[in-house]
Design a protein around this motif. Structure first.
Motif, mmCIF file in Angstrom:
data_model
loop_
_atom_site.group_PDB
_atom_site.id
_atom_site.type_symbol
_atom_site.label_atom_id
_atom_site.label_comp_id
_atom_site.label_asym_id
_atom_site.label_seq_id
_atom_site.Cartn_x
_atom_site.Cartn_y
_atom_site.Cartn_z
ATOM 1 N N ALA A 61 0.834 -1.206 0.000
ATOM 2 C CA ALA A 61 0.000 0.000 0.000
ATOM 3 C C ALA A 61 0.867 1.254 0.000
ATOM 4 O O ALA A 61 0.554 2.238 -0.686
ATOM 5 C CB ALA A 61 -0.945 -0.009 1.204
ATOM 6 N N ALA A 62 1.957 1.230 0.747
ATOM 7 C CA ALA A 62 2.870 2.377 0.777
ATOM 8 C C ALA A 62 3.528 2.575 -0.589
ATOM 9 O O ALA A 62 3.662 3.711 -1.064
ATOM 10 C CB ALA A 62 3.929 2.177 1.862
ATOM 11 N N ALA A 63 3.921 1.479 -1.222
ATOM 12 C CA ALA A 63 4.521 1.574 -2.556
ATOM 13 C C ALA A 63 3.510 2.130 -3.551
ATOM 14 O O ALA A 63 3.842 2.969 -4.394
ATOM 15 C CB ALA A 63 5.033 0.211 -3.010
ATOM 16 N N LYS A 64 2.262 1.683 -3.443
ATOM 17 C CA LYS A 64 1.216 2.197 -4.335
ATOM 18 C C LYS A 64 1.030 3.698 -4.113
ATOM 19 O O LYS A 64 0.909 4.462 -5.073
ATOM 20 C CB LYS A 64 -0.103 1.458 -4.115
ATOM 21 N N ALA A 65 0.985 4.141 -2.862
ATOM 22 C CA ALA A 65 0.792 5.564 -2.566
ATOM 23 C C ALA A 65 1.934 6.398 -3.151
ATOM 24 O O ALA A 65 1.700 7.458 -3.746
ATOM 25 C CB ALA A 65 0.680 5.780 -1.060
ATOM 26 N N THR A 66 3.157 5.922 -3.022
ATOM 27 C CA THR A 66 4.308 6.628 -3.590
ATOM 28 C C THR A 66 4.238 6.615 -5.108
ATOM 29 O O THR A 66 4.532 7.620 -5.767
ATOM 30 C CB THR A 66 5.625 6.002 -3.099
ATOM 31 N N LEU A 67 3.815 5.501 -5.657
ATOM 32 C CA LEU A 67 3.654 5.366 -7.106
ATOM 33 C C LEU A 67 2.612 6.359 -7.623
ATOM 34 O O LEU A 67 2.823 7.011 -8.652
ATOM 35 C CB LEU A 67 3.243 3.931 -7.409
ATOM 36 N N ASP A 115 -5.146 -3.071 -6.501
ATOM 37 C CA ASP A 115 -5.586 -3.518 -5.181
ATOM 38 C C ASP A 115 -4.401 -4.213 -4.525
ATOM 39 O O ASP A 115 -3.952 -5.266 -4.993
ATOM 40 C CB ASP A 115 -6.775 -4.479 -5.338
ATOM 41 N N THR A 116 -3.901 -3.632 -3.468
ATOM 42 C CA THR A 116 -2.720 -4.177 -2.798
ATOM 43 C C THR A 116 -3.071 -4.977 -1.548
ATOM 44 O O THR A 116 -2.193 -5.264 -0.739
ATOM 45 C CB THR A 116 -1.750 -3.035 -2.422
ATOM 46 N N SER A 117 -4.326 -5.344 -1.396
ATOM 47 C CA SER A 117 -4.753 -6.023 -0.168
ATOM 48 C C SER A 117 -4.335 -7.487 -0.097
ATOM 49 O O SER A 117 -4.312 -8.057 0.992
ATOM 50 C CB SER A 117 -6.264 -5.899 0.008
ATOM 51 N N SER A 118 -4.007 -8.090 -1.235
ATOM 52 C CA SER A 118 -3.570 -9.488 -1.215
ATOM 53 C C SER A 118 -2.561 -9.710 -2.344
ATOM 54 O O SER A 118 -2.496 -8.934 -3.303
ATOM 55 C CB SER A 118 -4.754 -10.443 -1.392
ATOM 56 N N LEU A 119 -1.820 -10.776 -2.225
ATOM 57 C CA LEU A 119 -0.847 -11.112 -3.259
ATOM 58 C C LEU A 119 -1.543 -11.365 -4.594
ATOM 59 O O LEU A 119 -1.069 -10.923 -5.651
ATOM 60 C CB LEU A 119 -0.035 -12.343 -2.843
ATOM 61 N N GLU A 120 -2.676 -12.022 -4.556
ATOM 62 C CA GLU A 120 -3.401 -12.344 -5.784
ATOM 63 C C GLU A 120 -3.874 -11.079 -6.495
ATOM 64 O O GLU A 120 -3.745 -10.954 -7.718
ATOM 65 C CB GLU A 120 -4.590 -13.269 -5.480
ATOM 66 N N THR A 121 -4.438 -10.127 -5.744
ATOM 67 C CA THR A 121 -4.921 -8.903 -6.379
ATOM 68 C C THR A 121 -3.760 -8.019 -6.838
ATOM 69 O O THR A 121 -3.866 -7.337 -7.856
ATOM 70 C CB THR A 121 -5.867 -8.109 -5.450
ATOM 71 N N LEU A 122 -2.669 -8.058 -6.106
ATOM 72 C CA LEU A 122 -1.475 -7.319 -6.525
ATOM 73 C C LEU A 122 -0.986 -7.855 -7.864
ATOM 74 O O LEU A 122 -0.754 -7.091 -8.808
ATOM 75 C CB LEU A 122 -0.370 -7.432 -5.476
ATOM 76 N N ARG A 123 -0.846 -9.167 -7.954
ATOM 77 C CA ARG A 123 -0.391 -9.780 -9.207
ATOM 78 C C ARG A 123 -1.335 -9.447 -10.359
ATOM 79 O O ARG A 123 -0.886 -9.135 -11.456
ATOM 80 C CB ARG A 123 -0.289 -11.297 -9.055
ATOM 81 N N ALA A 124 -2.611 -9.489 -10.105
ATOM 82 C CA ALA A 124 -3.600 -9.221 -11.151
ATOM 83 C C ALA A 124 -3.516 -7.781 -11.645
ATOM 84 O O ALA A 124 -3.684 -7.514 -12.839
ATOM 85 C CB ALA A 124 -5.007 -9.517 -10.636
ATOM 86 N N GLY A 125 -3.242 -6.848 -10.768
ATOM 87 C CA GLY A 125 -3.227 -5.437 -11.145
ATOM 88 C C GLY A 125 -1.940 -4.927 -11.742
ATOM 89 O O GLY A 125 -1.935 -3.920 -12.454
#
Length: 144
Positions: A61-67, A115-125
C-alpha cells in the motif's frame, strides 16, 4: 499477472542511478527522479508479485501511494521540452503530446485501480500498470 511478463516489465521501468550522472538541466533531472521513483516502487511491488520478497500488504500500500504521487508528476515534469545529452526522453513526447498524455493518464488509472490487499490482487493489477509502462517506453523513450 503472467510470470513471463513480469521480468520484462521490471526491465522496462528500471532506471540505473548512473543515468543521473552529468545531468545539468534541472528539469531533466526532475523527470529522471520521478521515473526512478516509479521504477523503484514497481520493483518493490514486482518483487512481492514474483515471490522474491514476502508479500506485505502495508508495504504494498505504501509503494502504491508513492507510485500514485510520482505518476501524478509525470506530465508536469515532462511538459517543458527540456533536453540534456543524458536524457532518455524521445522528441516524440513533445511532438505527440496528446498521445503521451493519454499514456500518462492510463498509467494513473491503472495505478489507482491496483488492489494491494492481497498477493493475488497485486499480481492481477500489476499487468495493467506494466502495459502502460511498456507502451510509453516503446514510443517515447530512447534506449541509451
Amino acid at each position: 499477472m503472467k510470470r513471463s511478463t513480469l521480468p520484462l516489465i521490471l526491465t522496462l521501468i528500471a532506471l540505473p542511478a548512473a543515468a543521473h550522472e552529468g545531468v545539468k538541466d534541472p528539469q531533466v533531472l526532475a523527470r529522471m527522479n520521478v521515473m526512478e521513483t516509479i521504477g523503484k516502487q514497481m520493483g518493490t511491488l514486482g518483487g512481492m508479485a514474483k515471490g522474491e520478497v514476502a508479500f506485505d500488504a502495508d508495504a504494498a500500500a505504501a509503494a502504491k501511494a508513492t507510485l500514485e504521487k510520482a505518476s501524478a508528476q509525470v506530465l508536469p515534469t515532462f511538459e517543458p521540452p527540456a533536453t540534456d545529452p543524458h536524457s532518455e526522453a524521445a522528441p516524440a513526447i513533445w511532438e505527440e503530446w496528446d498521445g503521451f498524455t493519454t499514456q500518462s493518464v492510463a498509467m494513473d488509472a491503472a495505478i489507482a485501480a491496483l488492489d494491494t490487499s492481497s498477493l493475488e490482487t497485486l499480481r492481477a493489477g500489476l499487468g495493467g500498470i506494466g502495459q502502460t509502462c511498456r507502451t510509453c517506453h516503446k514510443a517515447y523513450r530512447i534506449k541509451k
